[in-house]
Motif scaffolding. Structure first.
Motif, PDB file in Angstrom:
ATOM      1  N   LEU A 103       0.812  -1.206   0.000  1.00 54.04           N
ATOM      2  CA  LEU A 103       0.000   0.000   0.000  1.00 54.04           C
ATOM      3  C   LEU A 103       0.854   1.268   0.000  1.00 54.04           C
ATOM      4  O   LEU A 103       0.355   2.331  -0.302  1.00 54.04           O
TER       5      LEU A 103
ATOM      6  N   SER B 104       3.585   1.469  -1.863  1.00 52.81           N
ATOM      7  CA  SER B 104       4.348   1.457  -3.102  1.00 52.81           C
ATOM      8  C   SER B 104       3.956   2.625  -4.005  1.00 52.81           C
ATOM      9  O   SER B 104       2.785   2.986  -4.108  1.00 52.81           O
ATOM     10  N   THR B 105       4.944   3.183  -4.674  1.00 50.69           N
ATOM     11  CA  THR B 105       4.680   4.216  -5.673  1.00 50.69           C
ATOM     12  C   THR B 105       4.458   3.587  -7.045  1.00 50.69           C
ATOM     13  O   THR B 105       4.050   4.278  -7.978  1.00 50.69           O
TER      14      THR B 105
ATOM     15  N   ARG C  50       1.834  -2.469  -8.329  1.00 49.87           N
ATOM     16  CA  ARG C  50       1.952  -3.043  -6.979  1.00 49.87           C
ATOM     17  C   ARG C  50       0.896  -2.458  -6.045  1.00 49.87           C
ATOM     18  O   ARG C  50       0.321  -3.161  -5.212  1.00 49.87           O
ATOM     19  N   TYR C  51       0.624  -1.151  -6.176  1.00 41.09           N
ATOM     20  CA  TYR C  51      -0.386  -0.514  -5.340  1.00 41.09           C
ATOM     21  C   TYR C  51      -1.766  -1.111  -5.642  1.00 41.09           C
ATOM     22  O   TYR C  51      -2.536  -1.411  -4.730  1.00 41.09           O
TER      23      TYR C  51
ATOM     24  N   ALA D 136      -2.094  -4.463  -4.047  1.00 40.76           N
ATOM     25  CA  ALA D 136      -2.303  -4.320  -2.600  1.00 40.76           C
ATOM     26  C   ALA D 136      -3.741  -3.917  -2.302  1.00 40.76           C
ATOM     27  O   ALA D 136      -4.363  -4.441  -1.374  1.00 40.76           O
ATOM     28  N   GLU D 137      -4.281  -2.990  -3.079  1.00 39.73           N
ATOM     29  CA  GLU D 137      -5.680  -2.582  -2.898  1.00 39.73           C
ATOM     30  C   GLU D 137      -6.625  -3.750  -3.127  1.00 39.73           C
ATOM     31  O   GLU D 137      -7.584  -3.938  -2.379  1.00 39.73           O
TER      32      GLU D 137
ATOM     33  N   ASP E  48      -3.163   3.335   4.977  1.00 39.58           N
ATOM     34  CA  ASP E  48      -2.094   2.484   4.438  1.00 39.58           C
ATOM     35  C   ASP E  48      -1.755   1.303   5.351  1.00 39.58           C
ATOM     36  O   ASP E  48      -0.611   0.858   5.412  1.00 39.58           O
TER      37      ASP E  48
END
Length: 170
Positions: free
Chosen positions: A1, A3-4, A8-9, A12-13, A64
């Protein structure tokens, strides 16, 4: 969460959303089991005091965070404290912040028994229960709440440094 990287974001979501769905299914299952227990108790005719609470909430990507017990925001700190039974006022709402330590003194007061002096909790069914600060912390931060005001501070080598102050009444 954190991560830029957009991919990957997004993963995670999606994981947080799936975990939230599983959690909700578990809550529904537990609710159905409690309903069965309550039906059996009601059928017995025995007067019963119910106290339902929890130790912490769960996170599903809020602030996050994921899983449980790893931050000091309301979705983790605010937990249910429900009391139901004979002679318990319907829709009674205490002005004090409850604590797990309040369970035993509340049960004893309900039975018209005096809690031992070494108990740290308060009986919550008695109007005018003592208002206390609610203090919690983790390795990096400390949280203090009194009434509707809450402060989160980072633990410093000398003293905590406030990082956020909230008015929870809004």
């Amino acid at each position: 969460l954190l991560s830029t990287d957009a991919r990957r974001y997004a993963e995670a979501e999606a994981g947080a959303a799936q975990y939230h769905q599983l959690y909700l299914e578990n809550v529904l299952f537990l609710d159905s089991l409690l309903e069965e227990v309550q039906a059996r108790v009601d059928a017995s005719g025995r007067p019963t005091l119910w106290i339902i609470t929890a130790d912490h909430g769960e996170q599903f990507g809020e602030n996050d965070s994921l899983i449980h017990g790893n931050h000091l925001y309301q979705d983790s700190i605010r937990v249910p404290f429900i009391i139901q039974g004979p002679n318990v006022p319907v829709a009674y709402r205490s002005d004090v912040i409850p604590d797990v330590a309040d369970v035993a003194p509340t049960m004893l007061a309900y039975l018209l028994m005096e809690p031992p002096s070494n108990m740290t909790g308060r009986p919550l069914l008695i109007p005018g229960a003592e208002t206390r600060h609610h203090i919690s912390g983790d390795d990096a931060r400390v949280m203090v709440r009194l009434g509707d005001w809450k402060m989160i501070a980072s633990r410093g080598s000398v003293a905590p440094t406030p990082t956020a102050v909230y008015d929870l009444s809004v």
